[in-house]
Design a protein around this motif. Structure first.
Motif, mmCIF file in Angstrom:
data_model
loop_
_atom_site.group_PDB
_atom_site.id
_atom_site.type_symbol
_atom_site.label_atom_id
_atom_site.label_comp_id
_atom_site.label_asym_id
_atom_site.label_seq_id
_atom_site.Cartn_x
_atom_site.Cartn_y
_atom_site.Cartn_z
ATOM 1 N N LEU A 78 0.826 -1.209 0.000
ATOM 2 C CA LEU A 78 0.000 0.000 0.000
ATOM 3 C C LEU A 78 0.859 1.258 0.000
ATOM 4 O O LEU A 78 0.539 2.238 -0.688
ATOM 5 N N THR A 79 1.944 1.227 0.743
ATOM 6 C CA THR A 79 2.833 2.386 0.799
ATOM 7 C C THR A 79 3.482 2.660 -0.555
ATOM 8 O O THR A 79 3.521 3.796 -1.028
ATOM 9 N N VAL A 102 -6.077 -3.632 0.643
ATOM 10 C CA VAL A 102 -6.968 -3.046 1.647
ATOM 11 C C VAL A 102 -8.022 -4.068 2.069
ATOM 12 O O VAL A 102 -8.315 -4.236 3.261
ATOM 13 N N SER A 103 -8.586 -4.759 1.090
ATOM 14 C CA SER A 103 -9.598 -5.768 1.365
ATOM 15 C C SER A 103 -9.048 -6.857 2.286
ATOM 16 O O SER A 103 -9.719 -7.289 3.232
ATOM 17 N N LEU A 104 -7.825 -7.285 2.031
ATOM 18 C CA LEU A 104 -7.214 -8.339 2.840
ATOM 19 C C LEU A 104 -7.044 -7.901 4.295
ATOM 20 O O LEU A 104 -7.376 -8.637 5.232
ATOM 21 N N PHE A 120 -10.649 -12.425 -4.925
ATOM 22 C CA PHE A 120 -11.953 -12.059 -5.481
ATOM 23 C C PHE A 120 -11.961 -10.652 -6.059
ATOM 24 O O PHE A 120 -12.730 -10.360 -6.979
ATOM 25 N N VAL A 121 -11.108 -9.786 -5.542
ATOM 26 C CA VAL A 121 -10.976 -8.454 -6.148
ATOM 27 C C VAL A 121 -10.518 -8.594 -7.595
ATOM 28 O O VAL A 121 -11.077 -7.981 -8.509
ATOM 29 N N TRP A 122 -9.499 -9.413 -7.811
ATOM 30 C CA TRP A 122 -8.992 -9.637 -9.173
ATOM 31 C C TRP A 122 -10.032 -10.319 -10.044
ATOM 32 O O TRP A 122 -10.165 -10.015 -11.230
ATOM 33 N N PHE A 123 -10.788 -11.242 -9.437
ATOM 34 C CA PHE A 123 -11.834 -11.938 -10.186
ATOM 35 C C PHE A 123 -12.866 -10.949 -10.724
ATOM 36 O O PHE A 123 -13.329 -11.069 -11.857
ATOM 37 N N ALA A 129 -6.141 -2.440 -8.773
ATOM 38 C CA ALA A 129 -6.666 -3.707 -8.258
ATOM 39 C C ALA A 129 -5.815 -4.214 -7.103
ATOM 40 O O ALA A 129 -6.344 -4.718 -6.100
ATOM 41 N N LEU A 130 -4.499 -4.083 -7.224
ATOM 42 C CA LEU A 130 -3.600 -4.522 -6.166
ATOM 43 C C LEU A 130 -3.819 -3.712 -4.892
ATOM 44 O O LEU A 130 -3.810 -4.254 -3.782
#
Length: 217
Positions: free
Chosen positions: A60-61, A84-86, A148-151, A78-79
């Motif tokens: 993230l940084t 963040v989702s993780l 699932f974000v990538w999906f 997406a990354l």
């Protein structure tokens, strides 16, 4: 999204109940009886999720610094959202682990009570202890929250993401780290948080979970 989330939640709860009464214990005893937890590849497949979480703040940084030079590409965005989702998913999972308080399938940490080790099985709500943190699976939640974000936003990654995810999820059961219902609940938790993380991120061509046929840009 709320309506769809509630429908999926109902399906998840139904699957968890079926597994709790008829699948979890036989599966755990089968794994133990056939020593499947001795297969090294299953053990190796459990390494990536916590490692990815460990490195997510750095990711993230780096991406935040990259953003100062100009807009992100689609995969960089997406990354960022996946990281963040993780992180959010794991914190949510910790809360649910304390609320549910479920014994583990196997004894693996400081003689923790378990189904295989001491015949302990079930839920003990609102008891905060590492002995009672099997449900939902943190590994499963991490896997789905990221993949699932990538999906949803990168269709070309779906096949490889599905293969990797299924292998990792299966390894959690085959190592007796988690019951089947733990993995189902963790996967649902990760997927739903990923969907809500993607929704406000404004990906071009993204029309929500009901339409995942997203065109690449």
């Amino acid at each position: 999204m709320l309506r769809r989330s509630l429908i999926v939640l109902a399906i998840c709860l139904g699957a968890v109940l079926v597994c709790y009464f008829w699948i979890d214990r036989p599966t755990a005893f089968f794994v133990d009886r056939h020593h499947l937890d001795q297969v090294k590849v299953f053990h190796w497949l459990t390494y990536p999720p916590p490692e990815l979480q460990t490195w997510s703040p750095l990711i993230l940084t780096v991406l935040a610094l990259r953003r100062t030079w100009g807009p992100w590409s689609r995969w960089q965005k997406a990354l960022f959202v996946a990281s963040v989702s993780l992180i959010l998913t794991d914190q949510f999972r910790v809360c649910l682990g304390d609320v549910c308080g479920r014994y583990w399938p196997e004894t693996w940490f400081q003689n923790n009570p378990s189904l295989i080790g001491s015949g302990m099985y079930g839920f003990h709500p609102f008891q905060r202890d590492d002995d009672l943190g099997s449900f939902p699976s943190g590994h499963a939640a991490r896997i789905l929250s990221f993949v699932f974000v990538w999906f949803l936003v990168m269709p070309r990654t779906r096949v490889i993401g599905a293969i990797i995810s299924v292998a990792m999820l299966a390894s959690l059961v085959l190592m007796n780290y988690h019951f089947v219902s733990d993995v189902i609940a963790g996967a649902f938790l990760g997927a739903i948080i990923a969907a809500y993380a993607v929704h406000p991120a404004s990906f071009a061509g993204y029309a929500g979970p009901s339409n995942v046929a997203i065109s690449e840009i």
